[in-house]
Design a protein around this motif. Structure first.
Motif, PDB file in Angstrom:
ATOM      1  N   ASN A 103      -2.348 -63.533  45.665  1.00 16.65           N
ATOM      2  CA  ASN A 103      -1.030 -63.836  46.194  1.00 16.65           C
ATOM      3  C   ASN A 103      -0.493 -62.608  46.922  1.00 16.65           C
ATOM      4  O   ASN A 103      -0.820 -61.467  46.550  1.00 16.65           O
ATOM      5  CB  ASN A 103      -0.058 -64.229  45.085  1.00 16.65           C
ATOM      6  N   HIS A 138       0.519 -69.230  48.502  1.00 13.23           N
ATOM      7  CA  HIS A 138       0.138 -67.902  48.014  1.00 13.23           C
ATOM      8  C   HIS A 138       0.952 -66.756  48.612  1.00 13.23           C
ATOM      9  O   HIS A 138       0.692 -65.606  48.272  1.00 13.23           O
ATOM     10  CB  HIS A 138      -1.348 -67.651  48.308  1.00 13.23           C
ATOM     11  N   PRO A 302       8.593 -62.834  43.609  1.00 11.90           N
ATOM     12  CA  PRO A 302       8.592 -62.548  42.174  1.00 11.90           C
ATOM     13  C   PRO A 302       8.022 -61.164  41.911  1.00 11.90           C
ATOM     14  O   PRO A 302       7.181 -60.670  42.677  1.00 11.90           O
ATOM     15  CB  PRO A 302       7.673 -63.633  41.596  1.00 11.90           C
ATOM     16  N   ASN A 304       6.112 -60.373  39.487  1.00 18.21           N
ATOM     17  CA  ASN A 304       4.711 -60.637  39.175  1.00 18.21           C
ATOM     18  C   ASN A 304       4.171 -61.617  40.214  1.00 18.21           C
ATOM     19  O   ASN A 304       4.534 -62.781  40.232  1.00 18.21           O
ATOM     20  CB  ASN A 304       4.577 -61.224  37.763  1.00 18.21           C
ATOM     21  N   ASP A 306       1.563 -63.124  40.415  1.00 18.86           N
ATOM     22  CA  ASP A 306       0.805 -64.259  39.883  1.00 18.86           C
ATOM     23  C   ASP A 306       1.677 -65.494  39.707  1.00 18.86           C
ATOM     24  O   ASP A 306       1.168 -66.592  39.503  1.00 18.86           O
ATOM     25  CB  ASP A 306       0.166 -63.895  38.530  1.00 18.86           C
ATOM     26  N   ASP A 307       2.998 -65.299  39.790  1.00 17.42           N
ATOM     27  CA  ASP A 307       3.918 -66.410  39.562  1.00 17.42           C
ATOM     28  C   ASP A 307       4.635 -66.770  40.853  1.00 17.42           C
ATOM     29  O   ASP A 307       5.811 -66.488  41.039  1.00 17.42           O
ATOM     30  CB  ASP A 307       4.936 -66.043  38.477  1.00 17.42           C
ATOM     31  N   SER A 309       5.593 -69.583  41.709  1.00 12.77           N
ATOM     32  CA  SER A 309       6.594 -70.618  41.457  1.00 12.77           C
ATOM     33  C   SER A 309       7.972 -70.020  41.236  1.00 12.77           C
ATOM     34  O   SER A 309       8.971 -70.728  41.252  1.00 12.77           O
ATOM     35  CB  SER A 309       6.199 -71.450  40.230  1.00 12.77           C
ATOM     36  N   ALA A 310       8.025 -68.699  41.042  1.00 10.35           N
ATOM     37  CA  ALA A 310       9.311 -68.043  40.794  1.00 10.35           C
ATOM     38  C   ALA A 310      10.073 -67.744  42.082  1.00 10.35           C
ATOM     39  O   ALA A 310      11.191 -67.262  42.042  1.00 10.35           O
ATOM     40  CB  ALA A 310       9.090 -66.734  40.026  1.00 10.35           C
TER      41      ALA A 310
END
Length: 320
Positions: A103, A138, A302, A304, A306-307, A309-310
């Motif tokens: 991402n 991503h 975000p 992080n 890896d998230d 969706s945030a």
């Protein structure tokens, strides 16, 4: 005193020496390894023929922000480039397979010398579509430049460009059509920007689309900055990254190739190609990229990566 944070680039990238000579703060991977900071991770898909020139132009803009930026360079294929050595490509560029699991905070897709070719006839069109689709899942925000903006508007929204009889090249006056958007903070009501392309989007179609907002436009050059309703995609129809001599080099290259190009408008002193051009768009280009990176990447991404969706759309974000 607050300093501009550096762009982190691979050790020995040719752009490093050029940017350091201009007092633009860049940092090698080795030095950056000792920094305890969450940098912005930006991917650049470079479709321009002269890779090193375009890298330097974009890194110059990214280096003028208060954020540390880690840059990965992406190539569209592994075929030999006519204008860039294979050693440079192998040393500094990555294939999509190598990064497709990652991402990123931001992605920049450059223009390409494909203005007179139908999208479906571009040899790597399927790959471009794959990367655009991947970016929507991503990447926090994508900046599409010139040809890439046209390609993405076609792929994502079904809006096709119109081919022009002659190349639209020069420096054109633009007006803001939106107010109080973070992307336009600090912009004058009117500003100059360079264009170099063989096609143009229909501005009425762009304005009528519910998923798009035209932010700036030109009476001569049409729509310039267009933003998607979720703020994830910024389409810029020109070349804010161009340096003073870029349009001149393109003009004389086309002239030497027997293409009979028109003289770039509002560019050379007295419209005379034998005189020096005048660069009057640097401030706008720098502000555009800085605002994009700050408000549409840093403020929304975000912590992080890896998230994904945030990610919070701009309309819902609580920003200064």
């Amino acid at each position: 005193m607050r300093r501009c944070m550096p762009v982190k680039i691979p050790d020995n990238l040719p752009a490093a020496g050029i940017l350091e000579s201009e007092n633009i703060f860049v940092m090698s991977e080795t030095r950056a390894a000792n920094q305890d900071i969450r940098p912005m991770k930006v991917l650049i898909l470079n479709l321009m023929p002269n890779k090193i020139e375009t890298e330097t132009q974009l890194l110059r803009l990214l280096g003028n922000t208060p954020l540390q930026v880690d840059v990965d360079l992406l190539r569209i294929h592994d075929k030999e480039s006519k204008h860039t050595s294979i050693d440079h490509m192998n040393n500094f560029y990555r294939d999509f397979k190598a990064i497709s699991h990652k991402n990123y905070d931001g992605l920049i897709i450059t223009g390409a010398p494909l203005g007179q070719i139908e999208f479906e006839e571009v040899t790597y069109w399927d790959h471009i579509r794959e990367i655009i689709d991947w970016s929507q899942r991503h990447v926090t925000s994508v900046l599409f430049l010139c040809w890439a903006a046209h390609a993405a508007l076609y792929h994502l929204y079904g809006l096709n460009r119109k081919l022009l009889k002659t190349k639209r090249a020069g420096v054109f006056l633009h007006q803001r059509t939106s107010q109080h958007l973070p992307l336009l903070r600090g912009f004058d009501d009117e500003f100059l920007a360079p264009h170099s392309r063989f096609a143009q989007m229909d501005i009425d179609e762009l304005k009528a689309h519910p998923g798009l907002q035209v932010l700036t436009e030109s009476d001569e050059a049409g729509a310039y900055m267009v933003l998607s309703s979720n703020s994830r995609n910024l389409f810029v129809m020109g070349h804010p990254e161009y340096q003073k001599l870029t349009l001149k080099d393109e003009y004389f290259r086309d002239l030497g190739a027997g293409l009979k190009p028109e003289i770039p408008q509002n560019y050379f002193r007295n419209d005379d190609p034998e005189q020096e051009p005048v660069a009057r768009w640097y401030g706008h280009g720098s502000l555009l990229v800085s605002n994009w990176l700050n408000y549409y990447v840093y403020q929304l991404t975000p912590y992080n990566l890896d998230d994904m969706s945030a990610i919070t759309p701009w309309e819902e974000a609580e920003l200064p």
